[in-house]
Enzyme design. Structure first.
Site, PDB file in Angstrom:
ATOM      1  CE  LYS A  20       0.373   2.120   4.141  1.00 25.76           C
ATOM      2  NZ  LYS A  20       1.975   1.859   4.394  1.00 25.76           N
ATOM      3  N   GLY A 151      10.271  -2.630   5.251  1.00 28.02           N
ATOM      4  CA  GLY A 151      10.530  -1.649   6.350  1.00 28.02           C
ATOM      5  C   GLY A 151      10.548  -0.214   5.723  1.00 28.02           C
ATOM      6  CB  SER A 152      10.480   0.819   2.456  1.00 28.68           C
ATOM      7  OG  SER A 152       9.638  -0.065   1.636  1.00 28.68           O
ATOM      8  N   GLY A 153       7.736   1.410   4.433  1.00 25.85           N
ATOM      9  CA  GLY A 153       6.339   2.247   4.485  1.00 25.85           C
ATOM     10  C   GLY A 153       5.361   1.615   3.467  1.00 25.85           C
ATOM     11  CG  LEU A 154       6.475   1.126  -0.275  1.00 24.05           C
ATOM     12  CD1 LEU A 154       7.107   0.565  -1.372  1.00 24.05           C
ATOM     13  CD2 LEU A 154       5.499   2.123  -0.558  1.00 24.05           C
ATOM     14  CD  GLU A 211       0.322  -5.301   9.641  1.00 24.71           C
ATOM     15  OE1 GLU A 211      -0.138  -4.234   9.272  1.00 24.71           O
ATOM     16  OE2 GLU A 211       1.277  -5.896   9.666  1.00 24.71           O
ATOM     17  CG  ASP A 222      -0.543  -0.469   6.448  1.00 27.94           C
ATOM     18  OD1 ASP A 222      -0.808   0.591   6.294  1.00 27.94           O
ATOM     19  OD2 ASP A 222       0.996  -0.581   6.625  1.00 27.94           O
TER      20      ASP A 222
END
Length: 425
Positions: A20, A151-154, A211, A222
């Protein structure tokens, strides 16, 4: 343990779940503003085999981490009280107990190196919990691969939980699958099946439990976007799907800079306490941006494309139009979205969540007359860049090469596609 000796009766099921991207509303959403998030055309795949013969094992392969784990079923039975499994069934979503959490962590720690990443540890615990509650002690091999940077916010952890949940429920024959789809990507002849809406809800609820194991108190955005796909509007706990026919493509650039989401959120909160009126005005502005983005996406305008961007300049008190060279045709909606992206990035800088690498990417893309903003928590992570529908592939490759030369990693992705899907083989 290697694959030697394992006998699989073929691929039973495979699930894929998208990552996302937050289009607008980061951080301000915590303070009551609207946020807009969308599924992206980058996927995590979970492939499940049923094991046969004497291989009474649960096997988990995670190639992105170069990790191969296996647990004899007898070991699991000796550690866990499995009586609760007899009371549960896949449609009855459960939360992990403190006792199970501790014991699954014990099983995980015995397999992973002592210096293993905490997120990886939590992800393995989530897998064991979901497998045992959905499929029970069925011996299997699960292989999880991903196109998403970790770990990149996606939303990589959510896509992990959604994909393994989808594969497990499909293997347990708990999903109503329908509508054969044709190839979705060049060279990809695999056919993916949609999941009935009521089953998507079950997948989403189980994935949210995963999650929670990984993140503690996630918002649920997410996993919801990864499960249901498309574009979602989120405000004060309420989610609604946004329908749009507007083609959306973007470039996602990974700064490769790690960030601490919790401290970034806390930093914005502390700034809001020090400057309540000013920060409230910023949050209101972000809310207005999100609402305008939703309005643009829902627009059914058939306005013709603009062959050039027009720059208004003042000369002798009269507005004159000057053509900008080397531009690409943009629709009125695309121009508006680009302006909102630019404004939103400025507001995020005012919140204190940008980063020199993020600013450098925004500067680089602006030289190509493209607008960018951070996505997610900021402080590193990824930057999104809107790509006009008529931008040629050669121009996109030039932008990617420019960013790669600075050490950044780029991914091109379609925005707002379908959520989790299943493939049967």
């Amino acid at each position: 343990m290697g694959d030697d000796g394992l006998q699989a009766c073929g691929v039973v099921m495979e699930a894929r779940a998208p990552g996302k991207v937050i289009l607008c509303g980061e951080h301000a959403v915590v303070h009551g503003a609207t946020a807009v998030a969308a599924a992206i055309g980058l996927y995590t795949h979970a492939r499940i085999h049923l094991l046969t013969g004497e291989d009474n094992l649960l096997v988990l392969d995670l190639p992105p981490f170069q990790v191969h784990l296996s647990w004899p079923l007898s070991q699991i039975q000796s550690v866990l009280d499995l009586s609760s499994l007899h009371k549960a069934y896949p449609q009855d979503v459960q939360s992990i107990s403190e006792s199970w959490s501790a014991k699954l962590k014990q099983l995980t720690d015995e397999q992973l190196p002592a210096d293993a990443d905490k997120g990886l540890q939590a992800g393995v615990v989530a897998y064991l919990f979901l497998h045992l509650y959905i499929l029970g002690l069925q011996p299997t091999k699960m292989t999880v691969t991903s196109e998403l940077p970790i770990g990149s916010g996606l939303g990589s952890s959510a896509a992990f939980c959604v994909s393994i949940t989808g594969a497990l429920l499909a293997a347990a024959q708990q999903l109503d699958l329908h509508r054969h789809l044709g190839p979705t990507e060049e060279g990809d002849m695999q056919r993916w099946l949609d999941v009935d809406d009521k089953d998507l809800d079950i997948i989403n609820r189980w994935a949210f439990e995963g999650e929670k194991i990984i993140h503690g108190r996630p918002s649920g955005i997410d996993n919801t976007v990864s499960t249901f796909g498309y574009i979602v509007k989120f405000r004060q706990g309420q989610l609604s799907r946004i329908q749009t026919t507007m083609p959306l493509n973007m470039l996602l650039t990974n700064t490769k800079v790690g960030r601490d989401t919790k401290s970034l959120v806390a930093g914005v909160g502390a700034r809001a306490q020090r400057h309540p009126k000013s920060m409230a005005a910023i949050f209101d502005a972000v809310d207005s941006i999100s609402e305008e983005v939703v309005s643009i996406l829902q627009s059914n305008s058939e306005e013709s494309r603009i062959e050039h961007n027009i720059v208004e300049s003042k000369k002798d008190g009269h507005a004159q139009s000057e053509l900008v060279h080397n531009t690409v045709s943009r629709s009125v909606e695309e121009i508006k979205l680009e302006e909102l992206v630019q404004i939103n990035q400025g507001l995020l800088q005012s919140m204190g969540v940008s980063h020199p690498c993020i600013d450098a990417i925004c500067c680089r893309t602006s030289k190509h007359k493209l607008q960018s903003k951070l996505t997610g928590a900021g402080g590193g992570g990824c930057v999104l860049t809107l790509l006009p529908h008529c931008l040629k592939s050669k121009a996109i490759e030039e932008v990617k090469a420019d960013l790669a030369a600075e050490g950044f990693e780029c991914f091109q992705a379609h925005i707002g596609g379908k959520g989790v899907q299943i493939s049967k083989k």
